[in-house]
Scaffold this active site. Structure first.
Site, PDB file in Angstrom:
ATOM      1  N   ASP A  13       0.850  -1.191   0.000  1.00  0.00           N
ATOM      2  CA  ASP A  13       0.000   0.000   0.000  1.00  0.00           C
ATOM      3  C   ASP A  13       0.887   1.243   0.000  1.00  0.00           C
ATOM      4  OD1 ASP A  13      -2.545   1.337   0.210  1.00  0.00           O
ATOM      5  OD2 ASP A  13      -2.028   1.766   2.291  1.00  0.00           O
ATOM      6  N   ASP A  15      -0.444   5.169   0.622  1.00  0.00           N
ATOM      7  CA  ASP A  15      -0.845   6.173   1.618  1.00  0.00           C
ATOM      8  C   ASP A  15      -0.759   5.570   3.019  1.00  0.00           C
ATOM      9  OD1 ASP A  15      -1.818   8.532  -0.001  1.00  0.00           O
ATOM     10  OD2 ASP A  15      -3.079   6.963  -0.855  1.00  0.00           O
ATOM     11  N   ASP A 220      -1.446  -0.333   6.112  1.00  0.00           N
ATOM     12  CA  ASP A 220      -1.592   0.376   7.389  1.00  0.00           C
ATOM     13  C   ASP A 220      -3.010   0.316   7.934  1.00  0.00           C
ATOM     14  OD1 ASP A 220      -2.297   2.248   5.130  1.00  0.00           O
ATOM     15  OD2 ASP A 220      -2.906   3.478   6.831  1.00  0.00           O
TER      16      ASP A 220
END
Length: 276
Positions: A13, A15, A220
């Site tokens: 990922d 962001d 995250d």
């Protein structure tokens, strides 16, 4: 913690893992240097549908990291590829609530894009499909056109359902907030393509050419990155630099395989693979 081994490829990922907004997270360049040194294949897979692969390549270049276009996958790309598998793009009209990333992905697959209030007065129909992705230029007119099409029978697809987005200023609203507005106005629920649905992970694994057992996802956010990995059947690693916290982990019914503080900790763990 489970042994950190048998890793040949990563789905990463962006962001909250690699950056917050336009601010790189510490250890970014060293992380990618390690991936290259270990010859680990990777796909940068983001639910953020607003940018094109070219824009992500440039963003990383500005942060001192070089990646190829084929190492980028967005939820917009995943949505366009999925729709092209189940529809004839040359015969399908699509209204997009979104930015360059969603528009380019659909155009590259050959879909016909419709404009604001481009609706046939006789049939009260403009688009066969409404696709909604993150849109900084969201407007009353875009929402109105999408709503009119949905209420006239257009199918509804969301590139992703993230309710929040991590930025350098903190968490802000994500695409899920736009989807909620359109669902409220139209009464139509969207089909979500991005994480936590397994579609994008499956597409990434196909591109990587690796087995499920040797591919891991790094993210995250529990409810997208980690749940998506669980649904795909691959191991996952959660970093604590984005949305989800250790407190969230304690309350979650599903868990990542590993939890690490940030990408610097991931880099150290990957270097141990080389030593071992």
């Amino acid at each position: 913690m489970a042994p950190f081994n048998n890793i040949r490829a990563l789905i990463i990922d962006m962001d909250g893992v690699l950056w917050h907004g336009n601010q790189a997270i510490a250890g970014l360049t060293e992380f990618f240097q390690t991936l290259r040194e270990l010859n680990l294949r990777f796909i940068l897979a983001t639910n953020n549908a607003s940018h094109t692969p070219q824009q992500y390549v440039k963003k990383l270049a500005d942060m001192g990291v070089t990646v190829d276009l084929n190492e980028i996958m967005t939820s917009a790309m995943a949505t366009a590829m999925y729709l092209a598998e189940i529809m004839d793009p040359s015969q399908t009209r699509v209204f997009v609530v979104g930015e360059d990333g969603a528009i380019q992905a659909l155009q590259e697959q050959g879909f016909i894009l419709t404009g604001l209030y481009e609706i046939n007065s006789a049939t009260n129909r403009g688009a066969d499909v409404v696709v909604c992705g993150k849109d900084h230029s969201i407007s009353w007119d875009k929402l109105a056109t999408a709503t009119l099409n949905l209420r006239a029978g257009a199918k509804f697809y969301g590139t992703n359902g993230d309710n929040t987005l991590p930025t350098e200023l903190g968490l802000i609203h994500g695409n899920g907030a736009i989807l909620a507005a359109l669902q409220t106005a139209s009464g139509v629920s969207p089909t979500i393509i991005g994480k936590p649905e397994p579609i994008m992970y499956q597409q990434a694994i196909s591109r990587l050419g690796t087995d499920l057992a040797e591919t891991i996802a790094i993210g995250d956010k529990l409810e997208t990155d980690i749940l998506g990995a669980v649904r795909t059947g691959i191991r996952s690693l959660m970093v604590l630099t984005g949305v989800s916290t250790e407190a969230d982990l304690k309350a979650s019914e599903y868990q990542p395989t590993w939890v690490m503080k940030d990408i610097r900790a991931v880099t150290e763990a990957l270097r141990m693979l080389k030593i071992n």
